[in-house]
Motif scaffolding. Structure first.
Motif, PDB file in Angstrom:
ATOM      1  N   THR A   8       0.836  -1.187   0.000  1.00 18.07           N
ATOM      2  CA  THR A   8       0.000   0.000   0.000  1.00 18.07           C
ATOM      3  C   THR A   8       0.875   1.243   0.000  1.00 18.07           C
ATOM      4  OG1 THR A   8      -1.518  -1.265   1.411  1.00 18.07           O
ATOM      5  CG2 THR A   8      -1.914   1.124   1.213  1.00 18.07           C
ATOM      6  N   ARG A   9       0.588   2.141  -0.911  1.00 18.66           N
ATOM      7  CA  ARG A   9       1.317   3.420  -0.923  1.00 18.66           C
ATOM      8  C   ARG A   9       0.299   4.542  -0.859  1.00 18.66           C
ATOM      9  NH1 ARG A   9       5.145   2.286  -6.021  1.00 18.66           N
ATOM     10  NH2 ARG A   9       6.694   0.952  -5.007  1.00 18.66           N
ATOM     11  N   ILE A  10       0.431   5.381   0.150  1.00 21.00           N
ATOM     12  CA  ILE A  10      -0.504   6.479   0.319  1.00 21.00           C
ATOM     13  C   ILE A  10       0.151   7.772  -0.167  1.00 21.00           C
ATOM     14  CG2 ILE A  10      -1.908   7.778   1.972  1.00 21.00           C
ATOM     15  CD1 ILE A  10      -2.700   4.797   1.615  1.00 21.00           C
ATOM     16  N   PRO A  11      -0.450   8.400  -1.192  1.00 24.59           N
ATOM     17  CA  PRO A  11       0.137   9.659  -1.682  1.00 24.59           C
ATOM     18  C   PRO A  11      -0.050  10.764  -0.646  1.00 24.59           C
ATOM     19  CG  PRO A  11      -1.908   9.158  -2.850  1.00 24.59           C
ATOM     20  CD  PRO A  11      -1.667   8.020  -1.909  1.00 24.59           C
ATOM     21  N   VAL A  12       1.061  11.417  -0.253  1.00 22.76           N
ATOM     22  CA  VAL A  12       0.970  12.384   0.854  1.00 22.76           C
ATOM     23  C   VAL A  12       1.589  13.743   0.516  1.00 22.76           C
ATOM     24  CG1 VAL A  12       0.915  10.592   2.646  1.00 22.76           C
ATOM     25  CG2 VAL A  12       3.117  11.507   1.878  1.00 22.76           C
ATOM     26  N   ARG A  13       1.942  13.948  -0.765  1.00 25.81           N
ATOM     27  CA  ARG A  13       2.654  15.168  -1.125  1.00 25.81           C
ATOM     28  C   ARG A  13       1.941  16.436  -0.634  1.00 25.81           C
ATOM     29  NH1 ARG A  13       6.532  15.946  -5.124  1.00 25.81           N
ATOM     30  NH2 ARG A  13       6.048  14.037  -6.246  1.00 25.81           N
ATOM     31  N   ALA A  14       0.627  16.438  -0.713  1.00 25.46           N
ATOM     32  CA  ALA A  14      -0.135  17.634  -0.342  1.00 25.46           C
ATOM     33  C   ALA A  14      -0.126  17.883   1.168  1.00 25.46           C
ATOM     34  CB  ALA A  14      -1.575  17.509  -0.838  1.00 25.46           C
ATOM     35  N   TYR A  15       0.338  16.902   1.936  1.00 26.62           N
ATOM     36  CA  TYR A  15       0.250  17.025   3.397  1.00 26.62           C
ATOM     37  C   TYR A  15       1.619  17.080   4.068  1.00 26.62           C
ATOM     38  CZ  TYR A  15      -4.534  16.177   2.358  1.00 26.62           C
ATOM     39  OH  TYR A  15      -5.791  16.307   1.825  1.00 26.62           O
ATOM     40  N   ILE A  16       2.668  17.275   3.245  1.00 28.82           N
ATOM     41  CA  ILE A  16       4.027  17.325   3.787  1.00 28.82           C
ATOM     42  C   ILE A  16       4.198  18.483   4.761  1.00 28.82           C
ATOM     43  CG2 ILE A  16       6.407  17.871   3.080  1.00 28.82           C
ATOM     44  CD1 ILE A  16       5.413  14.892   2.986  1.00 28.82           C
ATOM     45  N   GLY A  17       3.536  19.602   4.491  1.00 27.91           N
ATOM     46  CA  GLY A  17       3.616  20.746   5.404  1.00 27.91           C
ATOM     47  C   GLY A  17       3.107  20.378   6.789  1.00 27.91           C
ATOM     48  N   HIS A  18       1.995  19.674   6.833  1.00 29.07           N
ATOM     49  CA  HIS A  18       1.441  19.238   8.115  1.00 29.07           C
ATOM     50  C   HIS A  18       2.410  18.286   8.817  1.00 29.07           C
ATOM     51  CE1 HIS A  18      -2.559  20.984   7.559  1.00 29.07           C
ATOM     52  NE2 HIS A  18      -2.443  20.640   6.295  1.00 29.07           N
ATOM     53  N   LYS A  19       2.974  17.369   8.030  1.00 30.25           N
ATOM     54  CA  LYS A  19       3.895  16.392   8.614  1.00 30.25           C
ATOM     55  C   LYS A  19       5.136  17.094   9.183  1.00 30.25           C
ATOM     56  CE  LYS A  19       6.513  12.203   7.438  1.00 30.25           C
ATOM     57  NZ  LYS A  19       6.709  11.151   6.432  1.00 30.25           N
ATOM     58  N   GLU A  20       5.652  18.063   8.439  1.00 23.92           N
ATOM     59  CA  GLU A  20       6.858  18.755   8.906  1.00 23.92           C
ATOM     60  C   GLU A  20       6.568  19.597  10.150  1.00 23.92           C
ATOM     61  OE1 GLU A  20       9.423  18.891   4.770  1.00 23.92           O
ATOM     62  OE2 GLU A  20       8.480  20.752   5.468  1.00 23.92           O
ATOM     63  N   ARG A  21       5.413  20.251  10.170  1.00 26.49           N
ATOM     64  CA  ARG A  21       5.076  21.048  11.362  1.00 26.49           C
ATOM     65  C   ARG A  21       4.822  20.143  12.570  1.00 26.49           C
ATOM     66  NH1 ARG A  21       2.499  24.014   7.386  1.00 26.49           N
ATOM     67  NH2 ARG A  21       0.446  23.099   7.783  1.00 26.49           N
ATOM     68  N   ALA A  22       4.185  19.006  12.331  1.00 27.10           N
ATOM     69  CA  ALA A  22       3.957  18.055  13.432  1.00 27.10           C
ATOM     70  C   ALA A  22       5.285  17.504  13.943  1.00 27.10           C
ATOM     71  CB  ALA A  22       3.042  16.920  12.970  1.00 27.10           C
ATOM     72  N   SER A  23       6.190  17.173  13.014  1.00 30.51           N
ATOM     73  CA  SER A  23       7.506  16.666  13.419  1.00 30.51           C
ATOM     74  C   SER A  23       8.260  17.727  14.211  1.00 30.51           C
ATOM     75  CB  SER A  23       8.318  16.249  12.187  1.00 30.51           C
ATOM     76  OG  SER A  23       7.676  15.182  11.518  1.00 30.51           O
ATOM     77  N   ALA A  24       8.109  18.996  13.802  1.00 27.08           N
ATOM     78  CA  ALA A  24       8.804  20.091  14.494  1.00 27.08           C
ATOM     79  C   ALA A  24       8.292  20.264  15.923  1.00 27.08           C
ATOM     80  CB  ALA A  24       8.639  21.394  13.707  1.00 27.08           C
ATOM     81  N   CYS A  25       7.063  19.820  16.199  1.00 27.36           N
ATOM     82  CA  CYS A  25       6.544  19.881  17.575  1.00 27.36           C
ATOM     83  C   CYS A  25       7.399  19.051  18.523  1.00 27.36           C
ATOM     84  CB  CYS A  25       5.109  19.353  17.636  1.00 27.36           C
ATOM     85  SG  CYS A  25       3.885  20.457  16.909  1.00 27.36           S
ATOM     86  N   HIS A  26       7.989  17.980  17.988  1.00 31.38           N
ATOM     87  CA  HIS A  26       8.808  17.093  18.828  1.00 31.38           C
ATOM     88  C   HIS A  26      10.239  17.623  18.877  1.00 31.38           C
ATOM     89  CE1 HIS A  26       5.562  14.211  19.198  1.00 31.38           C
ATOM     90  NE2 HIS A  26       5.367  14.318  17.895  1.00 31.38           N
ATOM     91  N   LEU A  27      10.346  18.855  19.333  1.00 31.89           N
ATOM     92  CA  LEU A  27      11.614  19.575  19.322  1.00 31.89           C
ATOM     93  C   LEU A  27      12.689  18.841  20.103  1.00 31.89           C
ATOM     94  CD1 LEU A  27      12.514  22.238  18.071  1.00 31.89           C
ATOM     95  CD2 LEU A  27      12.050  23.352  20.260  1.00 31.89           C
ATOM     96  N   SER A  28      12.292  18.206  21.220  1.00 35.82           N
ATOM     97  CA  SER A  28      13.291  17.550  22.070  1.00 35.82           C
ATOM     98  C   SER A  28      13.849  16.287  21.430  1.00 35.82           C
ATOM     99  CB  SER A  28      12.684  17.206  23.433  1.00 35.82           C
ATOM    100  OG  SER A  28      11.762  16.135  23.314  1.00 35.82           O
TER     101      SER A  28
END
Ligand SMILES: [Zn+2]
Length: 310
Positions: free
Chosen positions: A245-265
């Motif tokens: 299964t491959r889920i296309p996520v290009r349109a949601y990379i901004g959300h993923k990057e901002r969510a990842s940035a929340c885990h600053l520690s």
């Protein structure tokens, strides 16, 4: 309304690997819940991050709340176990650690959440635990045990006996071992129809193999990778989880990057580390990969592009 339940071990597992998929479905109107096994208590954290927090678990829970908002999740739930750390860490022996908990005990708690949320789709770690974290591996086994107890389905863990898919169709191998328990009768068919589709994460190993060759040239040991030098990329690159299964996520990379940035520690400490991680996850900017355990994959079935089977 469709519902998705992601079951992973730590605050950050929801964002770094499959954040694009969770954000995509959340923004398409699916109720996406994150069931987090622990509060990441044994993660190493720069003391500066801890200001204003009682402990590491409180800090990482706050980071997860931040990520949850960025991904658009319907809610974060906790299984209530404690982060075990990597193999051999003293935290393994903490009485409330996931490491010490029996598979049955963890499965019982998972069942309570599945019963409550009634998901259409469940996602969890693969049998190798992604990079070998014992908490990831425990949740994989506990989720399979929950399926056995709830639905009478025994999902074999030998699905990795498949060859990796190199083309756009799944190779002609037998479907993942799926056996109904002997006590399963046809009268249970209605119940089986409501079984949530089950996926594990499938990290494509192609780029990892490249990184294993590249890292020594950058003065880094691929067998001692990561913030805590406890990830063996060489061994990891040999672990095969077939991509169904491959889920296309290009349109949601901004959300993923901002969510990842929340885990600053939990961010990589060096710029160089950052570069490698970006390289590794570059393909995930286009799609995120999964392996379906239920319903079983049929021989020759094409790679699917939706977790809900549409
Ligand atoms: Zn984790």
């Amino acid at each position: 309304m469709k519902t998705l339940l992601a079951i992973f071990a730590h605050p950050d597992d929801e964002s770094f690997g499959i954040g694009g998929t969770l954000a995509k479905y959340a923004h398409e109107g699916v109720a996406v819940y994150y069931l987090c096994g622990t509060r990441g208590e044994s993660g190493t954290v720069d003391p500066a991050f801890l200001r204003g927090y009682a402990d590491v678990g409180a800090l990482r829970s706050a980071e997860l709340e931040c990520a949850s908002r960025e991904l658009g999740l319907a809610g974060v739930r906790y299984l209530g176990f404690r982060d075990s750390g990597m193999p051999g860490a003293p935290d393994n022996r903490h009485p409330n650690s996931l490491f010490c908990a029996s598979v049955d005990a963890v499965a019982e708690r998972i069942i309570a959440h599945i019963t409550d949320v009634q998901p259409d789709v469940v996602i969890t770690h693969d049998k190798f635990g992604g990079y070998g974290h014992p908490d990831h591996i425990k949740l994989y086994h506990a989720t399979l045990r929950a399926y056995e107890k709830l639905y009478g389905l025994s999902l074999g863990d030998d699905h990795t006996a498949f060859s990796p898919t190199t083309s756009d169709s799944i190779n002609d191998h037998p479907s993942p071992a799926l056996h109904r328990s002997s006590h399963q009768s046809s009268t249970d068919d209605a119940r089986v129809e409501r079984v949530p589709r089950l996926y594990v994460t499938a990290f494509p190993k192609g780029m990892l193999k490249v990184a294993v060759r590249l890292l020594p040239l950058l003065g880094q040991n691929p067998r001692q990778f990561g913030r805590n030098k406890d990830i063996d990329l060489v061994t990891m690159s040999t672990w095969v989880v077939p991509v169904t299964t491959r889920i296309p996520v290009r349109a949601y990379i901004g959300h993923k990057e901002r969510a990842s940035a929340c885990h600053l520690s939990q961010q990589p400490v060096t710029r160089q580390g950052n570069l490698i991680v970006r390289l590794l996850f570059r393909r995930a900017n286009t799609w995120e990969a999964f392996s379906r355990l239920y319903p079983p994959v049929k021989a020759g079935e094409p790679i699917e592009t939706d977790l809900f089977g549409v």
